[in-house]
Design a protein around this motif. Structure first.
Motif, short mmCIF file in Angstrom:
data_model
loop_
_atom_site.label_atom_id
_atom_site.label_comp_id
_atom_site.label_asym_id
_atom_site.label_seq_id
_atom_site.Cartn_x
_atom_site.Cartn_y
_atom_site.Cartn_z
N ALA A 196 0.53 -0.65 -0.04
CA ALA A 196 -0.04 0.55 0.03
C ALA A 196 1.15 1.45 0.13
O ALA A 196 0.28 1.98 -0.50
CB ALA A 196 -1.37 -0.16 1.16
N LYS A 197 2.06 0.97 0.73
CA LYS A 197 2.60 2.14 0.58
C LYS A 197 3.39 3.42 -0.59
O LYS A 197 3.87 4.07 -0.73
CB LYS A 197 4.31 1.57 1.73
CG LYS A 197 3.60 2.53 3.11
CD LYS A 197 4.64 2.57 4.12
CE LYS A 197 6.01 0.76 3.99
NZ LYS A 197 6.59 1.02 4.85
N GLN A 198 3.44 2.04 -1.81
CA GLN A 198 4.18 2.12 -2.59
C GLN A 198 3.23 2.68 -3.69
O GLN A 198 3.41 3.91 -4.32
CB GLN A 198 4.20 0.94 -3.78
CG GLN A 198 5.14 0.00 -3.04
CD GLN A 198 5.53 -1.40 -3.18
OE1 GLN A 198 5.31 -1.19 -4.62
NE2 GLN A 198 6.82 -2.05 -2.91
N TYR A 199 2.31 3.32 -3.01
CA TYR A 199 1.01 3.68 -3.94
C TYR A 199 0.33 5.11 -3.07
O TYR A 199 0.45 5.87 -3.28
CB TYR A 199 -0.48 3.29 -3.95
CG TYR A 199 -0.45 2.02 -5.09
CD1 TYR A 199 -1.00 1.97 -5.90
CD2 TYR A 199 0.45 0.84 -4.33
CE1 TYR A 199 -0.18 0.90 -7.16
CE2 TYR A 199 0.30 -0.35 -5.70
CZ TYR A 199 -0.53 -0.75 -6.70
OH TYR A 199 -0.01 -1.29 -7.77
N GLY A 200 1.21 5.50 -1.95
CA GLY A 200 0.91 6.51 -1.47
C GLY A 200 0.39 5.88 0.09
O GLY A 200 0.89 5.23 0.79
N GLU A 201 -0.15 7.32 1.29
CA GLU A 201 -0.32 7.52 2.26
C GLU A 201 -1.76 6.22 2.98
O GLU A 201 -2.72 6.48 2.29
CB GLU A 201 -1.55 8.69 2.72
CG GLU A 201 0.09 9.81 2.93
CD GLU A 201 0.32 11.32 3.14
OE1 GLU A 201 0.56 11.52 3.89
OE2 GLU A 201 -1.06 11.16 3.09
N VAL A 202 -0.75 5.52 3.99
CA VAL A 202 -1.53 4.48 4.56
C VAL A 202 -3.27 5.06 5.50
O VAL A 202 -2.82 5.09 6.36
CB VAL A 202 -1.26 3.48 4.96
CG1 VAL A 202 -1.89 2.04 4.75
CG2 VAL A 202 0.09 2.93 3.43
N TYR A 203 -4.03 4.19 5.17
CA TYR A 203 -5.21 4.77 5.98
C TYR A 203 -5.68 3.27 6.23
O TYR A 203 -6.17 2.63 5.22
CB TYR A 203 -6.43 5.39 5.62
CG TYR A 203 -6.25 6.67 5.53
CD1 TYR A 203 -5.19 7.25 3.87
CD2 TYR A 203 -5.89 7.44 6.11
CE1 TYR A 203 -5.21 8.77 3.86
CE2 TYR A 203 -5.72 9.03 5.89
CZ TYR A 203 -5.41 9.66 4.96
OH TYR A 203 -4.89 10.96 5.09
#
Ligand code: SPV
Ligand code: MG
Length: 431
Positions: A24-31
């Protein structure tokens, strides 16, 4: 920064979760969404740690920007509030009941151009062991015993199904359905005297002794984690009942239901067709009091079952008894009826609730089966027990199979109705 959302329904973080977060981190900020206890018990299993601790645990995972509360299994609310660019989930949601969740997310994201990321699902020996350990914890007496009281706090109505063997226990434990976007599973199990006796080829007259009934409980407990409500018939002699309470409590059973009958007990669904004697209020109260006195934990519940409507003694008698039994210490009231029309059950519940807002009410809608769980809950019912439907569905199916094998002199004709051999040999997982 893009927003990536994932929802965790877990009380332990293992490599499956960290793999998701790393991707997920590779795509953006993780919620990360944390499923509430109410939602988790519908969809998965009972949490072993409280919701606040689960929030805290996930907040501390490296790479998590923020945790959010997800109070429903479907993502509508959370997606409309957060508007994530991506929703990431293990690719195991592409099939089975979870596919409905994926379809729902796909539809919601398509409204504004969001995307799904299907992460390769991590399932290895390590993850399997962690999962098994949690299940074992949930099955331990001290955790299982108190679960009924916890469920009474969490559920609008505790859905309970009859079990009488390890196999029926597995059905109660594992059956989960998705229907119209709602997930459902049974919350608790009922060790019915009728079905336990029937499975042993015996009539339901307190003939199957306690040692044998306890053996059934043990078989069920070995393969399940859900709480157990035990059908204690009349409770027997008070001098014996106190030992039953101690044993059930020690085993991790959550509740015993005893009925206010005396002498030779016959099944309630016979009603007045057979001779049955109702106990006196005084004597039954003294049995409840004796049981409550020997109980060692606050978890265990003694629920008093009223047979006044079954024995045609009237509503007034049923209500008088209910208040007397609660006063004697009963932790709940079961009201029974053999009428097809639920009217008398509802009248009882409504009147009882006018004076007593909190004592749990239990019903067994075998005859009055038209009523839904929502309707029962609206009248103040807290526990619904489907007391014999597994046994009643299995018997005709087995009988028909036996008849057809005799008729055709082989088993080919029945095969399409059977569980595939591949499935029956792998139904029971090895440790
Ligand atoms: C049982 O399941 O054994 C019960 C419920 O006691 S009933 O059969 O309706 O009496
Ligand atoms: Mg019974």
């Amino acid at each position: 920064m893009k927003k990536v959302y994932t929802c965790f329904c877990t009380d332990v973080i293992h490599e499956g979760h960290t793999n998701i977060i790393n991707l997920a981190k590779q795509y953006g900020e993780v919620y990360v969404g944390v499923l509430t206890d109410e939602a988790m018990i519908k969809f998965n299993r009972f949490p072993v740690i409280p919701f606040e601790e689960r929030m805290e645990m996930i907040k501390n995972v490296d790479g998590v920007k923020e945790v959010v509360v997800q109070s429903e299994i479907m993502y509508d609310k959370v997606i409309s509030q957060l508007k994530p660019d991506y929703v990431i989930h293990g690719d195991n949601w592409k099939s089975g009941p979870m596919k409905a969740i994926r379809d729902n997310v796909e539809k919601l994201l398509s409204n504004y151009g969001g995307q799904i990321i299907d992460a390769p699902y991590t399932f290895n020996e390590n993850v399997r062991r962690i999962d098994m350990k949690i299940k074992e914890k949930l099955s331990m007496p001290e955790y299982r015993r108190k679960r009924l009281r916890q469920l009474l706090e969490l559920c609008p109505i505790v859905k309970t199904i009859e079990v009488h063997s390890g196999l029926t226990g597995l059905i109660a434990e594992k059956t989960i359905v998705e229907h119209d976007g709602e997930f459902n599973q049974f919350d608790a199990m009922w060790v019915s005297s009728l079905c336990d006796s029937t499975a042993k080829g015996k009539p339901d007259i307190e003939l199957v002794d306690m040692t044998s009934r306890f053996r059934t409980i043990d078989d069920v407990m070995e393969v399940t984690t859900k709480p157990i409500i035990f059908d204690g018939d009349t409770g027997g002699l008070t001098e014996h009942f106190v030992y039953t309470v101690r044993s059930l409590e020690r085993m991790g059973v959550s509740a015993v239901i005893i009925e206010d009958k005396t002498g030779l007990k016959k099944n309630s669904l016979f009603g007045t067709e057979v001779e049955q004697t109702q106990d006196s209020i005084e004597h039954f109260c003294s049995k409840i009091e004796a049981g409550k006195k020997v109980q060692l934990t606050d978890d265990f519940m003694i629920i008093a079952r009223i047979e006044s409507l079954i024995l045609e003694q009237g509503m007034e008698d049923a209500l008088t008894r209910a208040f007397a039994y609660v006063k004697a210490g009963a932790d709940g009231i079961m009201i029974h009826s053999r009428k097809k029309d639920p009217a008398e059950i509802l009248e009882f519940c409504d009147t009882f609730r006018k004076s007593d807002k909190k004592t749990p009410i239990v019903v067994v809608p075998s005859s009055f089966n038209v009523i839904t769980e929502d309707e029962l809950a609206a009248h103040g019912v807290n526990i619904v027990i489907y007391a014999n439907q597994l046994t009643r569905s299995a018997f005709p199916a087995m009988e028909q199979t036996a008849k057809d094998i005799l008729k055709y002199h082989r088993a080919k004709e029945v095969d399409s109705r059977l569980l595939p051999i591949k499935d029956i040999i792998s139904l029971i997982e090895e440790l």
